[in-house]
Design an enzyme around this catalytic site. Sequence first.
Site, PDB file in Angstrom:
ATOM      1  N   MET A  52      -1.983 -13.320   2.159  1.00 53.39           N
ATOM      2  CA  MET A  52      -1.983 -14.643   1.529  1.00 53.39           C
ATOM      3  C   MET A  52      -1.594 -14.525   0.054  1.00 53.39           C
ATOM      4  O   MET A  52      -1.847 -15.447  -0.734  1.00 53.39           O
ATOM      5  CB  MET A  52      -3.353 -15.306   1.683  1.00 53.39           C
ATOM      6  CG  MET A  52      -3.704 -15.536   3.150  1.00 53.39           C
ATOM      7  SD  MET A  52      -4.872 -16.861   3.421  1.00 53.39           S
ATOM      8  CE  MET A  52      -6.283 -16.262   2.530  1.00 53.39           C
ATOM      9  N   HIS A 100      -3.935  -4.692  -0.773  1.00 55.20           N
ATOM     10  CA  HIS A 100      -2.694  -5.056  -0.084  1.00 55.20           C
ATOM     11  C   HIS A 100      -1.639  -3.953  -0.239  1.00 55.20           C
ATOM     12  O   HIS A 100      -0.939  -3.614   0.710  1.00 55.20           O
ATOM     13  CB  HIS A 100      -2.093  -6.336  -0.682  1.00 55.20           C
ATOM     14  CG  HIS A 100      -2.968  -7.549  -0.620  1.00 55.20           C
ATOM     15  ND1 HIS A 100      -3.539  -8.118  -1.730  1.00 55.20           N
ATOM     16  CD2 HIS A 100      -3.369  -8.308   0.426  1.00 55.20           C
ATOM     17  CE1 HIS A 100      -4.234  -9.182  -1.382  1.00 55.20           C
ATOM     18  NE2 HIS A 100      -4.163  -9.319  -0.077  1.00 55.20           N
ATOM     19  N   GLY A 141      -6.257  -4.802   7.027  1.00 49.89           N
ATOM     20  CA  GLY A 141      -7.314  -4.076   6.329  1.00 49.89           C
ATOM     21  C   GLY A 141      -8.630  -4.101   7.114  1.00 49.89           C
ATOM     22  O   GLY A 141      -8.990  -5.129   7.689  1.00 49.89           O
ATOM     23  N   GLN A 181     -11.719  -9.965  11.461  1.00 47.54           N
ATOM     24  CA  GLN A 181     -10.325 -10.411  11.608  1.00 47.54           C
ATOM     25  C   GLN A 181      -9.505  -9.354  12.350  1.00 47.54           C
ATOM     26  O   GLN A 181      -8.724  -9.672  13.257  1.00 47.54           O
ATOM     27  CB  GLN A 181      -9.737 -10.667  10.220  1.00 47.54           C
ATOM     28  CG  GLN A 181      -8.231 -10.814  10.200  1.00 47.54           C
ATOM     29  CD  GLN A 181      -7.729 -11.220   8.834  1.00 47.54           C
ATOM     30  OE1 GLN A 181      -7.872 -12.369   8.438  1.00 47.54           O
ATOM     31  NE2 GLN A 181      -7.137 -10.296   8.091  1.00 47.54           N
TER      32      GLN A 181
HETATM   33  P1  AMP Z   1      -5.393 -11.481   2.541  1.00 48.80           P
HETATM   34  O1  AMP Z   1      -4.277 -11.671   1.573  1.00 48.80           O
HETATM   35  O2  AMP Z   1      -6.749 -11.575   1.927  1.00 48.80           O
HETATM   36  O3  AMP Z   1      -5.235 -12.310   3.784  1.00 48.80           O
HETATM   37  O4  AMP Z   1      -5.290  -9.974   3.037  1.00 48.80           O
HETATM   38  C1  AMP Z   1      -4.117  -9.482   3.633  1.00 48.80           C
HETATM   39  C2  AMP Z   1      -4.413  -8.147   4.273  1.00 48.80           C
HETATM   40  O5  AMP Z   1      -4.854  -7.230   3.280  1.00 48.80           O
HETATM   41  C3  AMP Z   1      -5.536  -8.246   5.325  1.00 48.80           C
HETATM   42  O6  AMP Z   1      -5.204  -7.417   6.433  1.00 48.80           O
HETATM   43  C4  AMP Z   1      -6.730  -7.712   4.578  1.00 48.80           C
HETATM   44  O7  AMP Z   1      -7.715  -7.130   5.412  1.00 48.80           O
HETATM   45  C5  AMP Z   1      -6.074  -6.653   3.694  1.00 48.80           C
HETATM   46  N1  AMP Z   1      -6.937  -6.352   2.547  1.00 48.80           N
HETATM   47  C6  AMP Z   1      -7.439  -7.235   1.639  1.00 48.80           C
HETATM   48  N2  AMP Z   1      -8.247  -6.596   0.763  1.00 48.80           N
HETATM   49  C7  AMP Z   1      -8.265  -5.300   1.143  1.00 48.80           C
HETATM   50  C8  AMP Z   1      -8.908  -4.130   0.644  1.00 48.80           C
HETATM   51  N3  AMP Z   1      -9.715  -4.169  -0.418  1.00 48.80           N
HETATM   52  N4  AMP Z   1      -8.706  -2.959   1.279  1.00 48.80           N
HETATM   53  C9  AMP Z   1      -7.886  -2.896   2.367  1.00 48.80           C
HETATM   54  N5  AMP Z   1      -7.237  -3.954   2.874  1.00 48.80           N
HETATM   55  C10 AMP Z   1      -7.415  -5.127   2.278  1.00 48.80           C
END
Ligand code: AMP
Length: 305
Positions: A51, A58, A171, A177
């Site tokens: 997002m 990320h 992640g 999720q």
């Molecule tokens: P988001 O933008 O929050 O939807 O996250 C996009 C992807 O990045 C998802 O698969 C999350 O699980 C992963 N993600 C977000 N924060 C972290 C983190 N601290 N460590 C590893 N993966 C992450």
Amino acid sequence: MKTPSQETRTGVNVITTVADLKQWRMAVRNAQASSNSARKGQATVGFVPTMGALHEGHMTLIRKARQECEKVIVSIFVNPIQFAPNEDLSKYPRTFEQDLALCSEAGVDVIYHPSVEEMYPRGQDELTKIIPPESIINRLCGLFRPGHFVGVATVVGKLLNMVEPDISYFGEKDFQQLAVVKRMVQDLDMPVKIVGVPTVRDRDGLALSSRNVYLSKELRELAPILNKILCEILEQSLSGKTRLVDALEKGRRELAALPAVTVQYLEACDADSLEALTEARAPMVVLVAAKFGDVRLIDNVIAWK
Ligand code: AMP
């Protein structure tokens, strides 16, 4: 959005429509068919859905994709259907120029950055949705975010169909999720490999999240306690020093005693099936969601064996 100058400046192809995305995917497939790259054992297309408001968490997913795949595509789409009406959709951080620079630095080939209208042309009420099983979504975060995982499964399902990646990276930070996505891919026979990537943390243990910027200075200093408590529960219960139920209860009390903190859940589950556990044993994941002021934080720690 996709201007030649932007592409030249950053080396990243910014695509905003499904039609252009499909065209790009077709070109990759055609190029692959006429080369011997598949025989080198590399996956062709690696996909990281996000997002935006990209941070080191990320970027770790993106770098892994870059190492393992010939083409790397990152989607940046703040998905309205995964936010409940009372949630922070309108103030979700949007930092596209910075995200573009980070993706460029990491050697990303394509950013897919569609509008809400491009993703949901008939509007959200007219949308065919993907509904994961109640047993996975009607608990943990799902209890506090009604509709969230239907929104996540639907957007990820759509994105996987559009991008047709060989591997998609998620992640472990968003553990439920990841479980929902793995299950959807199995149940709907989607031809993609889902790879989970360990949580990336700040030096003090706080899991990186786009929402951390909203924490006040005081709450930011307090927030690493989440990870500390999770690690204690994992260690104490697996070593047999404390019964799992007692370690969880102690953790809940410690968190609830903190000013400005509201615990939503603190639970232990089987890390493969996500079934609740009452006795400690690997593979086990201990998960927490708590509000620090207005900011909802989630975290988990895992013992795979
Ligand atoms: P988001 O933008 O929050 O939807 O996250 C996009 C992807 O990045 C998802 O698969 C999350 O699980 C992963 N993600 C977000 N924060 C972290 C983190 N601290 N460590 C590893 N993966 C992450």
